[in-house]
Design an enzyme around this catalytic site. Structure first.
Site, PDB file in Angstrom:
ATOM      1  CG  ASP A  57      -2.253  -0.649   1.029  1.00  0.00           C
ATOM      2  OD1 ASP A  57      -2.751  -0.615  -0.118  1.00  0.00           O
ATOM      3  OD2 ASP A  57      -2.799  -1.200   2.002  1.00  0.00           O
ATOM      4  NE  ARG A  82      -0.601   1.909   4.053  1.00  0.00           N
ATOM      5  CZ  ARG A  82      -1.089   3.056   3.589  1.00  0.00           C
ATOM      6  NH1 ARG A  82      -2.348   3.364   3.777  1.00  0.00           N
ATOM      7  NH2 ARG A  82      -0.309   3.905   2.930  1.00  0.00           N
ATOM      8  NE  ARG A 134      -7.737   2.235   8.195  1.00  0.00           N
ATOM      9  CZ  ARG A 134      -7.149   2.034   7.004  1.00  0.00           C
ATOM     10  NH1 ARG A 134      -6.058   2.688   6.674  1.00  0.00           N
ATOM     11  NH2 ARG A 134      -7.660   1.167   6.153  1.00  0.00           N
ATOM     12  CG  HIS A 163      -7.823   7.416   5.282  1.00  0.00           C
ATOM     13  ND1 HIS A 163      -7.111   6.590   4.434  1.00  0.00           N
ATOM     14  CD2 HIS A 163      -7.252   7.277   6.514  1.00  0.00           C
ATOM     15  CE1 HIS A 163      -6.167   5.967   5.122  1.00  0.00           C
ATOM     16  NE2 HIS A 163      -6.224   6.354   6.376  1.00  0.00           N
ATOM     17  CB  CYS A 257      -4.839   7.744  -1.414  1.00  0.00           C
ATOM     18  SG  CYS A 257      -6.500   7.746  -0.785  1.00  0.00           S
TER      19      CYS A 257
HETATM   20  N1  ARG Z   1      -5.289   0.323   1.303  1.00  0.00           N
HETATM   21  C1  ARG Z   1      -4.921   1.555   1.934  1.00  0.00           C
HETATM   22  C2  ARG Z   1      -5.365   1.544   3.378  1.00  0.00           C
HETATM   23  O1  ARG Z   1      -6.434   1.056   3.643  1.00  0.00           O
HETATM   24  C3  ARG Z   1      -5.505   2.720   1.205  1.00  0.00           C
HETATM   25  C4  ARG Z   1      -5.063   4.047   1.754  1.00  0.00           C
HETATM   26  C5  ARG Z   1      -5.715   5.183   1.067  1.00  0.00           C
HETATM   27  N2  ARG Z   1      -5.146   6.410   1.456  1.00  0.00           N
HETATM   28  C6  ARG Z   1      -5.822   7.521   1.742  1.00  0.00           C
HETATM   29  N3  ARG Z   1      -5.150   8.600   1.980  1.00  0.00           N
HETATM   30  N4  ARG Z   1      -7.124   7.531   1.845  1.00  0.00           N
HETATM   31  O2  ARG Z   1      -4.669   1.991   4.246  1.00  0.00           O
END
Ligand code: ARG
Length: 264
Positions: A57, A82, A134, A163, A257
């Site tokens: 990612d 991540r 998150r 997000h 993103c």
């Molecule tokens: N697969 C990544 C995650 O879930 C996607 C991140 C997308 N980034 C963002 N800035 N919205 O962390």
């Protein structure tokens, strides 16, 4: 930006990701290249960070930190898949000697989980911040202290918009577009109060991650597939440019993103 050389959907940490469907890194790279080249053609500087084979990612560079007035507040990822990206971004930023005022010196180490510009968006002097999926709300205070800026806390409540940058697009220092249903009622009221002239996105626009856009104040790079957003932007005097990042969408990300904006 980080080229999606090792892009894959091998795990699911948001509702967009389906490991049984996977993703094609070569397609992702070709689409990403168009985004990269468009920034360059518009006269923007693009710095790259090396992709890591174990970080599928990592193309989503926005999550690697928050950069305001040449200083970085580092990220701390919610998911272990991540987590290592945070350190790589801090190191890359420290090496960007021609960008930072005090190279290497001005990088904030977070205590609480925060996913960088995924959940923090700079609107002029203000920073919009989200929690819900998150970023820990406690990180909002850390960011306010580090930058000495007003941070407005918002809460997301629809897991498809996990997000802040999936639900809000910053268009210039005073203007945003957003999808109200992504937010709790209290947060919706805050946004109405702060941005009475905002562009209100519809579900069709939001569901292709149309709000995951990047604007330089005039040109707005918008994911393809929106219905109302592009004409609405034109009506306000912006110049929308549609970018097809359908492969990255399989991981729940798009234009914004894939872009860590370095606010000087
Ligand atoms: N697969 C990544 C995650 O879930 C996607 C991140 C997308 N980034 C963002 N800035 N919205 O962390």
């Amino acid at each position: 930006m980080c080229p999606p050389t090792h892009f894959a959907v091998r795990y699911a940490i948001n509702q967009w990701m389906d490991p049984t469907r996977g993703a094609d890194a070569a397609v992702a790279v070709a689409q990403w290249q168009t985004l990269h080249d468009t920034y360059r053609q518009l006269g923007h500087r693009v710095d790259l960070i090396d992709p890591d084979p174990d970080l599928a990612d990592m193309v989503f560079a926005a999550n690697g930190g928050l950069v305001v007035t040449g200083r970085m507040f580092g990220a701390s990822f919610a998911h272990r898949q991540r987590r290592r990206e945070a350190e790589l971004h801090r190191r890359r930023f420290a090496a960007a000697r021609d960008f930072t005022a005090t190279p290497g010196a001005d990088i904030g180490i977070p205590t609480h989980v925060n996913e960088g510009e995924g959940d923090f968006l700079v609107v002029g002097e203000l920073i919009l911040a989200a929690s819900g999926f998150r970023t820990d709300p406690a990180a909002h205070g850390e960011v306010a202290d580090f930058f000495g800026r007003l941070v407005v806390s918002l809460r997301l409540h629809d897991p498809r918009f996990y997000h802040l940058d999936t639900a809000v697009a910053v268009l210039d220092d005073h203007t945003i577009a957003y999808y109200p249903d992504a937010f709790t009622a209290d947060s919706r009221r805050v946004l109405e109060e702060l941005f009475p002239d905002a562009i209100i996105a519809c579900a069709d626009d939001a569901l292709v991650l149309g709000l995951n856009a990047v604007s330089d104040g005039r040109n707005v790079l918008v994911p393809t597939g929106t219905t109302h957003l592009v004409p609405a932007l034109r009506e306000r005097g912006f110049h929308p440019i549609e970018i097809d990042l359908s492969e990255l969408l399989k991981a729940g990300g798009s234009v914004k993103c894939a872009t860590m904006e370095l606010h000087r």
